[in-house]
Design a protein around this motif. Structure first.
Motif, PDB file in Angstrom:
ATOM      1  N   VAL A 152       0.836   6.152  11.707  1.00 24.48           N
ATOM      2  CA  VAL A 152      -0.192   5.099  11.813  1.00 24.48           C
ATOM      3  C   VAL A 152      -0.002   4.081  10.691  1.00 24.48           C
ATOM      4  N   ARG A 153      -0.069   2.791  11.055  1.00 20.58           N
ATOM      5  CA  ARG A 153      -0.039   1.709  10.081  1.00 20.58           C
ATOM      6  C   ARG A 153      -1.276   0.835  10.304  1.00 20.58           C
ATOM      7  N   ASP A 154      -1.689   0.136   9.219  1.00 20.91           N
ATOM      8  CA  ASP A 154      -2.886  -0.717   9.242  1.00 20.91           C
ATOM      9  C   ASP A 154      -2.375  -2.161   9.228  1.00 20.91           C
TER      10      ASP A 154
ATOM     11  N   ASP B  32       0.830  -1.214   0.000  1.00 17.15           N
ATOM     12  CA  ASP B  32       0.000   0.000   0.000  1.00 17.15           C
ATOM     13  C   ASP B  32       0.865   1.266   0.000  1.00 17.15           C
ATOM     14  N   GLU B  33       2.186   1.095   0.250  1.00 19.43           N
ATOM     15  CA  GLU B  33       3.051   2.273   0.347  1.00 19.43           C
ATOM     16  C   GLU B  33       3.183   3.001  -0.993  1.00 19.43           C
ATOM     17  N   VAL B  34       2.794   2.322  -2.095  1.00 22.66           N
ATOM     18  CA  VAL B  34       2.851   2.971  -3.413  1.00 22.66           C
ATOM     19  C   VAL B  34       1.924   4.187  -3.481  1.00 22.66           C
TER      20      VAL B  34
ATOM     21  N   LYS C  50      -1.233   3.581  16.089  1.00 27.67           N
ATOM     22  CA  LYS C  50      -0.028   4.430  16.132  1.00 27.67           C
ATOM     23  C   LYS C  50       1.143   3.563  16.564  1.00 27.67           C
ATOM     24  N   ASN C  51       2.337   3.863  16.048  1.00 22.47           N
ATOM     25  CA  ASN C  51       3.500   3.033  16.396  1.00 22.47           C
ATOM     26  C   ASN C  51       3.710   2.938  17.902  1.00 22.47           C
ATOM     27  N   ILE C  52       3.583   4.054  18.601  1.00 24.14           N
ATOM     28  CA  ILE C  52       3.850   4.034  20.048  1.00 24.14           C
ATOM     29  C   ILE C  52       2.840   3.135  20.777  1.00 24.14           C
TER      30      ILE C  52
ATOM     31  N   ASN D 258      21.820   1.608  11.100  1.00 25.82           N
ATOM     32  CA  ASN D 258      20.522   2.296  11.078  1.00 25.82           C
ATOM     33  C   ASN D 258      20.231   3.064  12.366  1.00 25.82           C
ATOM     34  N   TYR D 259      20.824   2.639  13.486  1.00 22.37           N
ATOM     35  CA  TYR D 259      20.400   3.237  14.755  1.00 22.37           C
ATOM     36  C   TYR D 259      21.467   4.100  15.432  1.00 22.37           C
ATOM     37  N   ASN D 260      22.762   3.798  15.177  1.00 22.75           N
ATOM     38  CA  ASN D 260      23.788   4.523  15.939  1.00 22.75           C
ATOM     39  C   ASN D 260      23.810   6.022  15.676  1.00 22.75           C
TER      40      ASN D 260
ATOM     41  N   ASP E 155      13.725  10.855  13.471  1.00 22.10           N
ATOM     42  CA  ASP E 155      12.735  10.265  12.569  1.00 22.10           C
ATOM     43  C   ASP E 155      13.368   9.727  11.282  1.00 22.10           C
ATOM     44  N   ARG E 156      12.615   8.871  10.626  1.00 23.90           N
ATOM     45  CA  ARG E 156      12.953   8.383   9.284  1.00 23.90           C
ATOM     46  C   ARG E 156      12.703   9.528   8.296  1.00 23.90           C
ATOM     47  N   PRO E 157      13.645   9.837   7.392  1.00 25.81           N
ATOM     48  CA  PRO E 157      13.369  10.882   6.397  1.00 25.81           C
ATOM     49  C   PRO E 157      12.212  10.458   5.480  1.00 25.81           C
ATOM     50  N   GLY E 158      11.323  11.400   5.180  1.00 26.36           N
ATOM     51  CA  GLY E 158      10.198  11.091   4.270  1.00 26.36           C
ATOM     52  C   GLY E 158       9.186  10.135   4.877  1.00 26.36           C
ATOM     53  N   HIS E 159       9.136  10.077   6.198  1.00 26.55           N
ATOM     54  CA  HIS E 159       8.299   9.091   6.907  1.00 26.55           C
ATOM     55  C   HIS E 159       6.805   9.327   6.624  1.00 26.55           C
ATOM     56  N   ASP E 160       6.154   8.376   5.959  1.00 26.86           N
ATOM     57  CA  ASP E 160       4.719   8.508   5.668  1.00 26.86           C
ATOM     58  C   ASP E 160       3.931   8.506   6.975  1.00 26.86           C
TER      59      ASP E 160
ATOM     60  N   SER F 104      -1.316  -3.904   3.198  1.00 24.55           N
ATOM     61  CA  SER F 104      -0.789  -3.085   4.291  1.00 24.55           C
ATOM     62  C   SER F 104       0.264  -3.869   5.077  1.00 24.55           C
ATOM     63  N   ASN F 105       0.742  -3.296   6.182  1.00 22.95           N
ATOM     64  CA  ASN F 105       1.822  -3.917   6.969  1.00 22.95           C
ATOM     65  C   ASN F 105       1.401  -5.273   7.530  1.00 22.95           C
ATOM     66  N   ASN F 106       2.260  -6.265   7.312  1.00 20.85           N
ATOM     67  CA  ASN F 106       2.023  -7.612   7.842  1.00 20.85           C
ATOM     68  C   ASN F 106       2.799  -7.809   9.137  1.00 20.85           C
TER      69      ASN F 106
ATOM     70  N   LYS G 299      12.045  -5.105  10.931  1.00 17.09           N
ATOM     71  CA  LYS G 299      10.724  -4.472  10.884  1.00 17.09           C
ATOM     72  C   LYS G 299      10.239  -4.225  12.309  1.00 17.09           C
ATOM     73  N   LEU G 300       9.321  -3.269  12.454  1.00 12.66           N
ATOM     74  CA  LEU G 300       8.994  -2.757  13.790  1.00 12.66           C
ATOM     75  C   LEU G 300       8.658  -3.841  14.819  1.00 12.66           C
ATOM     76  N   ILE G 301       7.681  -4.700  14.509  1.00  8.78           N
ATOM     77  CA  ILE G 301       7.164  -5.599  15.565  1.00  8.78           C
ATOM     78  C   ILE G 301       8.215  -6.606  16.051  1.00  8.78           C
TER      79      ILE G 301
HETATM   80  P1  TYD Z   1       8.375  -0.989   9.328  1.00  9.42           P
HETATM   81  O1  TYD Z   1       8.099  -2.214  10.115  1.00  9.42           O
HETATM   82  O2  TYD Z   1       9.783  -0.728   8.875  1.00  9.42           O
HETATM   83  O3  TYD Z   1       7.385  -0.996   8.090  1.00  9.42           O
HETATM   84  P2  TYD Z   1       7.049   0.193   7.015  1.00  9.42           P
HETATM   85  O4  TYD Z   1       8.096   1.228   7.090  1.00  9.42           O
HETATM   86  O5  TYD Z   1       7.102  -0.563   5.727  1.00  9.42           O
HETATM   87  O6  TYD Z   1       5.682   0.684   7.371  1.00  9.42           O
HETATM   88  O7  TYD Z   1       7.916   0.269  10.172  1.00  9.42           O
HETATM   89  C1  TYD Z   1       6.602   0.359  10.665  1.00  9.42           C
HETATM   90  C2  TYD Z   1       6.453   1.693  11.364  1.00  9.42           C
HETATM   91  O8  TYD Z   1       7.297   1.708  12.515  1.00  9.42           O
HETATM   92  C3  TYD Z   1       6.909   2.859  10.496  1.00  9.42           C
HETATM   93  O9  TYD Z   1       6.056   3.989  10.764  1.00  9.42           O
HETATM   94  C4  TYD Z   1       8.316   3.157  10.997  1.00  9.42           C
HETATM   95  C5  TYD Z   1       8.250   2.776  12.457  1.00  9.42           C
HETATM   96  N1  TYD Z   1       9.515   2.251  13.029  1.00  9.42           N
HETATM   97  C6  TYD Z   1       9.988   2.776  14.233  1.00  9.42           C
HETATM   98  O10 TYD Z   1       9.385   3.671  14.830  1.00  9.42           O
HETATM   99  N2  TYD Z   1      11.147   2.267  14.741  1.00  9.42           N
HETATM  100  C7  TYD Z   1      11.855   1.290  14.119  1.00  9.42           C
HETATM  101  O11 TYD Z   1      12.930   0.892  14.619  1.00  9.42           O
HETATM  102  C8  TYD Z   1      11.343   0.762  12.888  1.00  9.42           C
HETATM  103  C9  TYD Z   1      12.082  -0.320  12.157  1.00  9.42           C
HETATM  104  C10 TYD Z   1      10.169   1.266  12.384  1.00  9.42           C
END
Ligand code: TYD
Ligand code: NAD
Length: 352
Positions: free
Chosen positions: A217-219, A130-132, A252-254, A344-346, A284-289, A182-184, A193-195
């Motif tokens: 927010v992700r679905d 769905d990110e397209v 929401k991610n949090i 990615n994190y340092n 934050d991630r640059p360009g974060h949707d 959407s996100n699996n 990936k986040l989870i």
């Molecule tokens: P991710 O699992 O990478 O999937 P996508 O970017 O394809 O949606 O990320 C899900 C959400 O979590 C996204 O909004 C970015 C955020 N996120 C964090 O906050 N911390 C993290 O370490 C990662 C990997 C993602």
């Protein structure tokens, strides 16, 4: 019927194969995978002895080799999962995303066009995201007729591949369907990936990195629900169409990170504050949707599909899977993974 599954050693592909190879014995599943960092042969151990399963090691960017695979196996159905799939990796190194997601998909389309001219083909099912569609504001849903506005190199590469698939249907009549999911989440997901990242970091007492304010927010959809939707499309999807797949399950991610901490405390018997105290808001991630949300009414209306898994039970099952599969977890935490975590994190400064 012979069905070629690309990327079947990765997260969604291996869940797909584990669900359907034992169930559909009249299909021969050929799993074509390069076994990149995201793949894990342990995902497929249950299938190795089954007569309707074959693993073929190789790279979809190698056209001559793909031709050989088609000559050897003559698949009539292609389910195309293989891709570079992580947004953060695409930000740090976009080239691989063009190479695999665009050129690799193009190769597969070309080989199908040429081989299916003679032997006939039933379906090229292209698995996309769905990110397209880009980012939503606070309201609204992604529908299949929305324009594409990809934000990351990952989503741009997937968008480009989707366009090629549709162009092959329109121009050459290649029997194709595009699905945008959407996100699996679920078992076998690589912990970039986040989870799974949050689960494994929490279990090791490491920081739980939340990008920005954690209000994106992700679905979320349980991976088996996605796989069942894809199977429905192989049976009832209309050629040339696009189908959105999603769980109507926005978080929401949090909120997710806090819910994982709560469930982990229940599963391990620890105090939930031990986990919650690890949360760190980071650059934050640059360009974060901002928000993704799917309108899945088309697939629901045209097939029997609906999501079955509830988020809290799905998340608990997922946590238990990571707790119970230590061998898998140890295999994944290789030097490459540790290097990725550093890369990615340092550099991200902490915001709280
Ligand atoms: P991710 O699992 O990478 O999937 P996508 O970017 O394809 O949606 O990320 C899900 C959400 O979590 C996204 O909004 C970015 C955020 N996120 C964090 O906050 N911390 C993290 O370490 C990662 C990997 C993602
Ligand atoms: P993943 O990264 O876990 O797995 C990708 C698989 O593709 C791996 O097994 C890898 O070895 C293989 N692969 C990579 N490059 C290859 C190449 N050149 N040749 C052959 N195989 C190669 O990905 P995933 O999360 O399982 O995603 C599968 C597909 O679903 C992708 O196309 C992705 O864009 C799409 N998708 C994923 C999600 C999600 O939430 N994970 C959501 C919607 C769509």
């Amino acid at each position: 019927m012979k069905i070629l599954v690309t990327g079947g050693a990765g997260f969604i592909g291996s869940n797909f194969l584990n669900l359907f190879v034992p169930r559909y014995k009249n299909y021969h599943f050929i799993n074509l995978d390069k076994l990149t960092y995201a793949a894990n042969p342990l995902n497929l151990t249950e299938l190795e002895s089954l007569p309707n399963y074959t693993f073929v090691h190789g790279d979809i960017t190698d056209y001559a080799w793909l031709e050989n695979v088609f000559d050897n196996y003559s698949p009539e159905l292609v389910v195309h999962f293989a891709a570079e799939s992580h947004v953060d990796r695409s930000i740090i190194g976009p080239e691989a995303f063009v190479h695999v997601n665009v050129n690799g998909t193009f190769n597969l389309l070309e080989v199908c066009r040429k081989k299916w001219e003679k032997m006939g083909g039933k379906l090229f099912l292209h698995i996309s995201t769905d990110e397209v569609y880009g980012s939503l504001g606070q309201t609204g849903y992604f529908t299949e007729n929305m324009p594409y506005f990809p934000s990351s190199p990952y989503s741009a590469s997937k968008a480009s591949a989707d366009h090629f698939v549709r162009a092959y249907y329109v121009t050459y009549g290649l029997p194709a369907i595009v699905s945008n999911c959407s996100n699996n989440y679920g078992p076998y997901q690589f912990p970039e990936k986040l989870i799974p990242l949050i689960i494994l970091n929490a279990l090791s007492g490491k920081q739980l990195p939340v990008y920005g304010k954690g209000d994106n927010v992700r679905d979320w959809l349980y991976v088996d629900d996605h796989c069942r939707a894809l199977w429905e499309l192989t049976q009832k999807g209309k050629l040339g169409e696009t189908y959105n797949i999603g769980g109507n399950n926005e978080w929401k991610n949090i909120e997710i990170v806090e819910e994982i901490c709560r469930l982990l405390a229940e599963e391990t018997g620890k105090d939930k504050d031990e986990y919650l105290n690890l949360i760190a808001f980071v650059e934050d991630r640059p360009g974060h949707d901002k928000r993704y949300a799917i309108d899945a009414s088309k697939i629901k209306n045209e097939t029997e599909w609906e999501p079955l898994e509830d988020f809290s039970t799905g998340l608990r099952k997922t946590i238990r899977w990571y707790l119970e599969n230590q061998e898998w977890v140890e295999k994944v935490k290789t030097g490459e993974y540790l290097q990725w975590m550093e890369l990615n994190y340092n550099h991200r400064s902490r915001l709280n």
